[in-house]
Design an enzyme around this catalytic site. Structure first.
Site, mmCIF file in Angstrom:
data_model
loop_
_atom_site.group_PDB
_atom_site.id
_atom_site.type_symbol
_atom_site.label_atom_id
_atom_site.label_comp_id
_atom_site.label_asym_id
_atom_site.label_seq_id
_atom_site.Cartn_x
_atom_site.Cartn_y
_atom_site.Cartn_z
ATOM 1 N N GLU A 161 41.611 42.932 40.578
ATOM 2 C CA GLU A 161 40.370 42.998 41.365
ATOM 3 C C GLU A 161 39.153 42.423 40.647
ATOM 4 O O GLU A 161 38.065 43.008 40.687
ATOM 5 C CB GLU A 161 40.104 44.450 41.804
ATOM 6 N N GLU A 266 50.930 46.266 46.947
ATOM 7 C CA GLU A 266 50.451 47.618 47.262
ATOM 8 C C GLU A 266 50.445 47.810 48.766
ATOM 9 O O GLU A 266 49.430 48.165 49.360
ATOM 10 C CB GLU A 266 49.040 47.841 46.691
#
Ligand code: G3I
Length: 377
Positions: A161, A266
């Site tokens: 991220e 995910e």
């Protein structure tokens, strides 16, 4: 009837009972077999799942998965909670579980702006470290963690991220101390610590064109520097109307063109009403609980199970279609019971994002996903 006759009848009764009670699970397809020609399939494991190896969550994982990811135990704040302390026990347990069951073990994650001890970035006076001092800390962390699991962890989410949804890097403490090449340095140190490990960049909302293009640029930058990068992880915290199928395919194709893999790292699919129009997975985003945002506290109606199943099928069909590029699909959790989406972005909702329900049973979405592997054969 004599006692002896009872003894003869008993085995037949047991067999008949088993045929009735065991048949549904025995006939339930095994995901890792269903997708054996397409990609690895797995789940993120909490420490509770790993510790309770005889439990029902672990049973699902052992039956269906050939890969596991550490949901939390390898994050900086867990494995390296203060500058001079490492806590390895939960991560060791996770790796031992994977090894014992011959699973592909994925480490998540080495470098993140979140879930990192803020004290890691400052000196004894609380002043931000300079580049060289911070690089030394980054190298210590990566070589310690990757080195410990060398040859056991197949691949690492090296950086997580780092990009904003608009494309540029976040102005995180990593950028403030080291500079924008902290990404390259992290990949360099990870490769030094385990030259055989696969190395990935991982993020959410990579279907969005600006962020996709930025991730492509990030990979090209690493490649230009001669650094190892094996894949890009698109987290897959998806909803009913995002990503669009076009954007998901465009992302997969763009990453494939770089010669690296796509990992869906995910995956979960949120069917609850959105709390706002935000579509990412920033863990700091929060909203208040209101009844209309938690419409199914007692169970998901059949009609909505079908809607969820159809959406899972739509997404998996694309992943199957591009399985030459998509190397792994990891669900973010095992059952709805313990999904992070019960508490994000609103604490206390009853969420239904995974393939197994709160009673550990396969949902209609499970069957829909299985069908995508066999469709067209
Ligand atoms: O274990 C403690 C428990 O003892 C305590 O009572 C409770 C009180 O809040 O907290 C528990 O820890 C929580 C932990 O999840 C386990 O449930 C932490 O507070 C909470 O911050 C943590 O959230 C995790 C989150 O990352 C932050 O690390 C989620 O489980 C995890 O699913 C989530 O995963 C992230 C990925 O790493 C990166 N991408 C987004 C994804 C979803 O947010």
């Amino acid at each position: 009837m004599s006692a002896q006759r009872h003894t003869h009848i008993l085995p037949a009764i047991i067999i008949a009972f088993c045929a009735i009670t065991c048949s549904s699970e025995d006939k339930e397809p095994v995901l890792k077999e269903v997708f054996s020609q397409h990609f690895l399939i797995g789940a993120a494991l909490s420490d509770d799942v790993v510790k309770n190896e005889q439990g029902q969550d672990a049973a699902i994982v052992l039956r269906h998965c050939n890969t596991i990811t550490a949901e939390n135990v390898m994050k900086w704040v867990r494995i390296h909670p203060s500058w001079d302390t490492y806590v390895f026990e939960p991560a060791d347990r996770f790796v031992a579980f994977g090894q014992q069951h011959n699973m592909v073990i994925i480490g998540h994650t080495l470098v993140w702006h979140d879930q990192t001890d803020n004290a890691a970035f400052v000196d004894a006076q609380g002043k931000l470290l300079n580049r060289d001092a911070m690089l030394a800390r980054l190298k210590d962390h990566i070589s310690t963690v990757v080195g410990r699991y060398k040859g056991k962890v197949k691949g690492w989410d090296v950086v997580n991220e780092a990009l904003t949804d608009e494309g540029p890097l976040r102005t995180s403490l990593w950028v403030q101390t080291i500079g924008e090449d902290f990404v390259a340095k992290a990949f360099e140190y990870a490769h030094e610590a385990d030259p055989d490990a696969e190395l990935y960049y991982n993020d959410f909302s990579l279907d969005k064109p600006a962020k996709r293009d930025a991730a492509v640029q990030l990979v090209k930058d690493l490649q230009t520097r001669g650094l190892r990068i094996d894949g890009v992880g698109i987290q897959g915290h998806w909803g009913m109307d995002y990503p669009t199928t076009e954007n998901l395919e465009a992302f997969i194709t763009a990453v494939g063109a770089l010669g690296v893999k796509v990992l869906v790292t995910e995956m979960d699919v949120d069917i609850l009403p959105p709390a706002w129009d935000y579509q990412g997975a920033d863990i700091n985003a929060r909203a208040e609980l209101r009844d209309e945002l938690n419409p199914y506290p007692g169970g998901l109606p059949d009609s909505m199970q079908t809607v969820l199943a159809n959406r899972y099928a739509e997404l998996f069909s694309i992943l199957v279609k591009h399985s030459a590029i998509v190397d792994r699909v990891t669900l973010w959790g095992v059952t709805d019971r313990t999904s992070w989406l019960n508490d994000w972005p609103i604490i206390g909702r009853t969420s239904y994002p995974l393939l197994f329900d709160r009673e550990y049973k396969a949902k209609p979405a499970f069957r829909a996903v299985v069908n995508t592997a066999t469709a067209g054969r």
